[in-house]
Structure formats: C-alpha cells, structure tokens
Design an enzyme around this catalytic site. Structure first.
Site, PDB file in Angstrom:
ATOM      1  N   GLU A  76       5.972  97.977  81.603  1.00 44.36           N
ATOM      2  CA  GLU A  76       6.463  99.356  81.551  1.00 44.36           C
ATOM      3  C   GLU A  76       5.753 100.173  82.628  1.00 44.36           C
ATOM      4  O   GLU A  76       4.526 100.157  82.716  1.00 44.36           O
ATOM      5  CB  GLU A  76       6.154  99.934  80.162  1.00 44.36           C
ATOM      6  CG  GLU A  76       6.268 101.439  80.050  1.00 44.36           C
ATOM      7  CD  GLU A  76       5.623 101.977  78.771  1.00 44.36           C
ATOM      8  OE1 GLU A  76       5.416 103.207  78.709  1.00 44.36           O
ATOM      9  OE2 GLU A  76       5.319 101.208  77.852  1.00 44.36           O
ATOM     10  N   LYS A  79       8.315 103.059  68.929  1.00 47.92           N
ATOM     11  CA  LYS A  79       6.921 102.967  69.335  1.00 47.92           C
ATOM     12  C   LYS A  79       6.109 103.801  68.342  1.00 47.92           C
ATOM     13  O   LYS A  79       6.346 105.002  68.213  1.00 47.92           O
ATOM     14  CB  LYS A  79       6.792 103.517  70.760  1.00 47.92           C
ATOM     15  CG  LYS A  79       5.378 103.793  71.226  1.00 47.92           C
ATOM     16  CD  LYS A  79       5.437 104.221  72.679  1.00 47.92           C
ATOM     17  CE  LYS A  79       4.289 105.116  73.057  1.00 47.92           C
ATOM     18  NZ  LYS A  79       4.317 105.444  74.489  1.00 47.92           N
TER      19      LYS A  79
END
Length: 216
Positions: free
Chosen positions: A47, A136
């Site tokens: 990411e 998340k």
C-alpha cells in the site's frame, strides 16, 4: 443470521499472505528500491499512502513492474476525489483511515476493493453493508488485541485488517484474535533502513515477518 459474502480472488490472496506493507512518507527516490526489497522479502500486498510524495507515480510504476508478483493499492484515501486519482493510477484496492461511504460506493461501481478505516461495531457493519470487502480496524495499537477479539465474536463474518501497533512480537496474537491480515507501517517499512539505503536488511526484515505469519 448474516453470513460472509463470497470472497474475491484478491481477498483470497490477502487471506493467504496476511501482510499489507505500508509505504508512508519515504523519499520518492527510494520508493522503487523499497518496493523491490519488500518483494524480495516475500511481501505480496503493498500500500502506498497518498500523503507520500510521488505516491500516484509509485502506484503506476509498481503495478506495471510487479504484475503477477505484488498487489498494489493506495492508502490514506480520504475522499472521492482521491479515490478517483488512486483508481486512475492503477490501484487494485483502496485503504482509508476513515469510513467515507462515497468512496466505498465508488469502489463497488469501479470493481476496486475498498477497505475503509473503522473502529466501532457500528462503523464496521455500515462499511460492510455498503460494499466494503474488508474493513481496516484502526488504531489497533491503542485499542489492543483484546478489542479485536471482542468485536470478532459477533462480527466474525466481516474480514478485518488490523492496523497500528503490530510488530514481529505480537503479529501472531493479532492473527490468532481473528484478523484476516495486518497492516504494517514503520515496524516493517523501517524509515531508518530506507534512509540508510540498507535494502538488504529491509528485505531480511520483510522475510522475518513473512516467515512468522506462515508459521502454524
């Protein structure tokens, strides 16, 4: 009884590799060597946060360079405008520290998975109902592993990526508490190693994490 929806190929890959390495705030000219070291160490999910200089360029380059080896996504995507930029750059998935339903809906429309930042059970369920394939859970460093274990009890059908405070010593307990994967920033993408250009040590650190999650 709510049940989990069918997993996508990307989610199956995430569940298998269990680590999302986070590039945040490293110098743009060291981004490529950093990604190469992480790939060498066995990291699959990478990411790049949008508050990193040159993030969109990195996402585009990494998608092309590591096709078939790594899954490249955009992080710290705060709103719809940033989600569109991330998608245009080639991000395979979008991760946020917050829950923005517009971003989730955009991801559903575009076929790009969105894993929004959530903390409370209400946020987690709202994100999943809106179409997020995972959430998340953030900031886990403050919430603690016990919190994750507690919310997994009624919400175990929702895949959760635990982010914040995860390190080599506690990663196994976080996964054992029910996280599908963990997000790893500075504890894996060590800014000192990057600044020193010690990419061999970074690859070794990545391998240590990859080996730890592979251990039964």
């Amino acid at each position: 009884m709510t049940t989990g929806r069918e997993q996508s190929e990307l989610m199956k890959s995430l569940a298998a590799s269990k680590i999302v390495a986070i590039i945040r705030g490293i110098p743009e000219d060291k981004g490529d060597a950093t990604a190469e070291a992480l790939a060498e160490g066995g990291v699959v999910f990478l990411e790049v946060t949008l508050n990193t200089d040159g993030a969109l360029g990195m996402i585009s380059r990494f998608r092309e360079r590591y096709e078939g080896r790594m899954r490249i996504g955009a992080g710290t995507v705060l709103d719809l405008g940033q989600a569109k930029e991330a998608a245009a750059a080639g991000a395979e998935y979008i991760i946020s520290p917050n829950l923005d339903l517009e971003v989730v809906r955009f991801g559903v429309e575009q076929g790009i998975e969105v894993w929004p930042g959530t903390m409370t059970p209400t946020e987690i369920v709202a994100a999943y109902k809106a179409g997020a394939s995972a959430v998340k859970v953030f900031p886990l460093g403050s919430l603690g592993v016990g919190y994750l274990k507690e919310i997994r009890a009624p919400l175990n059908h929702i895949p959760m990526v635990a982010t914040g405070g995860v390190n080599l010593q506690n990663i196994r307990s976080v996964l054992d508490a029910g996280a599908v994967a963990v997000g790893l920033g500075g504890n894996l993408v060590d800014k000192k190693l990057v600044a020193d250009g010690d990419f061999k040590a970074l690859a070794k650190l990545a391998r240590a994490y990859a080996d730890e999650v592979a251990r039964e």
